[in-house]
Enzyme design. Structure first.
Site, mmCIF file in Angstrom:
data_model
loop_
_atom_site.group_PDB
_atom_site.id
_atom_site.type_symbol
_atom_site.label_atom_id
_atom_site.label_comp_id
_atom_site.label_asym_id
_atom_site.label_seq_id
_atom_site.Cartn_x
_atom_site.Cartn_y
_atom_site.Cartn_z
ATOM 1 N N THR A 1 0.814 -1.203 0.000
ATOM 2 C CA THR A 1 0.000 0.000 0.000
ATOM 3 C C THR A 1 0.851 1.258 0.000
ATOM 4 O O THR A 1 0.409 2.322 -0.428
ATOM 5 C CB THR A 1 -0.934 -0.005 1.234
ATOM 6 N N TYR B 1 4.240 -12.826 4.506
ATOM 7 C CA TYR B 1 3.150 -12.251 3.713
ATOM 8 C C TYR B 1 2.769 -13.273 2.637
ATOM 9 O O TYR B 1 3.473 -13.442 1.649
ATOM 10 C CB TYR B 1 3.596 -10.935 3.097
ATOM 11 N N LYS C 1 0.568 -12.723 7.364
ATOM 12 C CA LYS C 1 -0.473 -11.889 6.770
ATOM 13 C C LYS C 1 -1.116 -12.742 5.684
ATOM 14 O O LYS C 1 -0.503 -13.033 4.652
ATOM 15 C CB LYS C 1 0.102 -10.601 6.196
ATOM 16 N N ILE D 1 -3.951 -6.666 8.799
ATOM 17 C CA ILE D 1 -3.146 -5.595 8.203
ATOM 18 C C ILE D 1 -3.929 -5.160 6.973
ATOM 19 O O ILE D 1 -3.966 -5.884 5.965
ATOM 20 C CB ILE D 1 -1.733 -6.075 7.835
#
Length: 301
Positions: free
Chosen positions: A54, A144, A172, A215
């Site tokens: 992001t 992730y 995540k 997240i």
């Protein structure tokens, strides 16, 4: 790990992966970034994440990445909040070097490290990659898992193996949906290994299944409500959690109607929270319609 231990890291609650605001001329807007960090923490976020997807980390040069990390580290030090920093690379040696740089920021409590993309190693190769990184990282790792970006799907067995590594604190989880592997992973996690929702629209069902938090890029826009949802599921307040989860999922879907973080930035600019809505190529700014639709969903909250 040379520094940091997973026992000192709490992953519960909502962690906001901050956008990198830009000025109208395209430079990093450090003051706006600092203000955003304080705003989400004021609204109930547990912590913040610097240099995630992001943040458009792939489009930032090294000096800009350091600036972003400096700002986020300063805020977290002031607020006593956990800072997670995006790090890693598709090659293990490059990932080691990326993680080693985090020793410069003692405020960093964890590193968010993507499963190697494009290379597509075997599950055993992914395990060996993270085993090596966990040995040398100055902070605990959050894996992730985002197969629709990395091209590397991992089943529950592989994720449990990663979670059993010393120095791996959590995952995540952005699998693009909820399937049997999701249920299997959350039903049998290694001790000390937390699952964080990474697909914003699936936060509520993942919390219901036992995820520790999330997240979430769209948590920029309704931080307090996301924190409320996490608290409601943790307290077992289904009557409060279920309708709020549906409403937040609708807002998140609108915020991801175009490539992230374009819509989030468009909304933040419309709210006067960042100086410009711009993103860097190859991303394009959000359409007016996508921003308006997300603002409508926000108003419904």
């Amino acid at each position: 790990m040379a520094l940091g231990i997973t026992e000192d890291l709490s992953l519960h609650g909502i962690h906001v992966p901050l956008v990198t605001p830009f000025t109208h001329t395209g430079e990093v807007a450090a003051e706006a970034l600092e203000a955003l960090a304080h705003e989400v923490l004021d609204a109930g976020a547990t912590g913040i994440v610097a240099l995630g997807t992001t943040a458009e980390a792939a489009t930032l040069d090294e000096a800009e990445r350091d600036l972003v990390t400096d700002v986020c580290a300063r805020v977290c030090a002031e607020r006593g909040a956990p800072l997670t920093v995006g790090a890693g690379a598709s090659g293990t040696r490059a990932a080691e070097a990326s993680l080693a740089r985090l020793a410069r920021w003692p405020q960093a409590r964890a590193a968010l490290v993507t499963v190697p993309s494009f290379v597509r190693p075997s599950a055993a190769g992914v395990l060996a990659h993270f085993a090596r990184l966990a040995e040398v990282s100055p902070v605990p790792l959050i894996v992730y898992h985002i197969p629709y970006r990395t091209g590397q799907p991992l089943d529950a067995t592989a994720l449990r193996a990663l979670g059993s590594l010393a120095g791996v604190a959590g995952v995540k989880y952005a699998g693009g949906g909820i399937g049997q592997d999701t249920v299997a992973l959350l039903g049998d996690r290694p001790a000390g290994f937390e699952v964080l929702a990474g697909d914003d629209a699936y936060l509520s069902p993942l919390l219901a299944l036992g995820a520790a938090g999330g997240i979430l890029a769209s948590a920029h826009l309704a931080t307090a409500r996301f924190a409320e949802l996490a608290a409601a599921w943790r307290a077992g307040d289904v009557a409060r959690a279920r309708p709020l989860g549906h409403a937040l999922a609708r807002m998140s879907a609108a915020a991801f109607a175009e490539p992230n973080p374009a819509v989030v930035k468009g909304v933040l600019h419309a709210q006067g929270r960042i100086p410009a809505p711009g993103v860097r190529l190859p991303l394009l700014p959000a359409s007016e319609g996508a921003v308006a639709a997300t603002l409508e969903r926000l108003a419904e909250l």
